[in-house]
Motif scaffolding. Structure first.
Motif: not given
Length: 111
Positions: A36-50, A56-58, A61-65
């Motif tokens: 199973r390959r994880t897409t970059l979007a999926e990886r970003a989703y999981r990290e930001i959600r975590a 860690r993202l209070a 707070t604005p999201l710094d893209e």
């Protein structure tokens, strides 16, 4: 005189196994496990959600893209796909011409 053309024979066709699909000859099961390959979007989703869940993202707070793009080593498109998915789950709020912000998250929102 009539010339005869050389006889052309077709290459032999390999014999088919009598086993049904998914079985090898002799009855052994074949496993089809694609990695199973994880897409970059999926990886970003999981990290930001975590980061949102771990606070860690209070909230507020604005999201710094740009910072996230650099930290995650991804492009703008996978990040935006992840942001859209998180917005649909109410874990981010997007305000036109203002940016993306982390809202207050409750346990009910995480379900």
């Amino acid at each position: 005189m009539i010339e005869s053309s050389p006889t052309v024979t077709a290459p032999p066709v390999p014999a088919r196994s009598a086993a049904p699909p998914g079985l090898r000859a002799g009855g052994a099961l074949r496993t089809f496990r694609e990695p199973r390959r994880t897409t970059l979007a999926e990886r970003a989703y999981r990290e930001i959600r975590a980061r949102i869940i771990d606070n860690r993202l209070a909230p507020g707070t604005p999201l710094d893209e740009e910072a996230l793009i650099a930290e995650l080593s991804i492009g703008r498109t996978p990040l935006r796909e992840a942001v859209k998915r998180l917005e649909s789950e109410r874990l981010l709020t997007i305000y036109a011409h203002r940016g993306t912000f982390v809202p207050e998250v409750t346990i009910r929102d995480l379900r």
